[in-house]
Enzyme design. Sequence first.
Site, PDB file in Angstrom:
ATOM      1  N   HIS A  64       0.817  -1.218   0.000  1.00 23.17           N
ATOM      2  CA  HIS A  64       0.000   0.000   0.000  1.00 23.17           C
ATOM      3  C   HIS A  64       0.853   1.273   0.000  1.00 23.17           C
ATOM      4  O   HIS A  64       0.324   2.384  -0.109  1.00 23.17           O
ATOM      5  CB  HIS A  64      -0.992  -0.003   1.173  1.00 23.17           C
ATOM      6  CG  HIS A  64      -0.414   0.294   2.513  1.00 23.17           C
ATOM      7  ND1 HIS A  64      -0.209  -0.662   3.483  1.00 23.17           N
ATOM      8  CD2 HIS A  64      -0.008   1.462   3.073  1.00 23.17           C
ATOM      9  CE1 HIS A  64       0.286  -0.095   4.567  1.00 23.17           C
ATOM     10  NE2 HIS A  64       0.426   1.193   4.340  1.00 23.17           N
ATOM     11  N   ASP A 115      -0.227  -7.619   1.632  1.00 23.40           N
ATOM     12  CA  ASP A 115       0.304  -6.258   1.669  1.00 23.40           C
ATOM     13  C   ASP A 115       1.835  -6.252   1.776  1.00 23.40           C
ATOM     14  O   ASP A 115       2.403  -5.932   2.828  1.00 23.40           O
ATOM     15  CB  ASP A 115      -0.331  -5.516   2.844  1.00 23.40           C
ATOM     16  CG  ASP A 115      -0.078  -4.019   2.818  1.00 23.40           C
ATOM     17  OD1 ASP A 115       0.374  -3.517   1.771  1.00 23.40           O
ATOM     18  OD2 ASP A 115      -0.339  -3.352   3.835  1.00 23.40           O
ATOM     19  N   SER A 212       4.314   2.374   8.084  1.00 20.97           N
ATOM     20  CA  SER A 212       3.918   1.295   7.191  1.00 20.97           C
ATOM     21  C   SER A 212       5.107   0.775   6.395  1.00 20.97           C
ATOM     22  O   SER A 212       5.947   1.540   5.929  1.00 20.97           O
ATOM     23  CB  SER A 212       2.849   1.784   6.212  1.00 20.97           C
ATOM     24  OG  SER A 212       1.621   1.940   6.861  1.00 20.97           O
TER      25      SER A 212
END
Length: 264
Positions: A64, A115, A212
């Site tokens: 992402h 992811d 992230s």
Amino acid sequence: MLLLLFLLATSFLLPPGAQTMIIGGQDAEPHSRPYMAFLEIRGEENIRCGGFLLRDNVVLTAAHCNEGQITVVLGAHDITQTEKTQQRVAVRRKVPHPDFKRVPLGKGIELPINDLMLLQLKRPVTRKHSVRPIPLPSLGPTVKPGSMCSAAGWGSVSRHPEDLADTLQEVDLKVISVKSCSRKLDMSLEDFTEEILCAGDRGRAATFRGDSGGPLVCNGTVQGIVSCGRPNGSPPRIFTRITKFLPWIKKTLRNALRQGSISN
């Protein structure tokens, strides 16, 4: 209601008067995590993510984070400074997992699935005390609930997303079962797959926006990739479980090696 975001970073909140650090964490000792990568992402909005060095010219991060042109910074501690240890390298090729998707859970809630993303750098980095790859886990038993691990990143240092860290932050997190995680996050157990790993069960210790793509490290190996969680940064947090993707990672690296585009 839980609103899962694709965390473009993770952070930690401190009690009033305490030294600035990740929620429940602290400043990392400079260059004690030489595998850490800082991702500058230039797109419609300039954002940041984390990642970690697997090979001299390969970084692993979250899918992402594929939001624009990426420059990777290795050997950094304070990303606002031009440190002699830093090596800045542009990304030649981005390889997100082919089955990456955002699964709608209703009421605007989405969960990132598969992811993870490999980044091939335009040139190999030079290994030094401040820049060194981290090993992948084996195909054996995966990390179990109750295991103590740690996460790190340059994400938000408060619950204000714009309040981003200058220096690398780190925090200890306990792995919890998906059953406990789904209950704490008020999610259906059916929404959790074997590819998901949950960590964080105490106080405010957690990852947050800007972290992230960073690693969850257990016993010296990377077991998870920071993925998502509640928008307020409270634990537990959701990570991509790396052991479930080892065949894809190794196959992708082997194919690139045969093409002469990846360093050993």
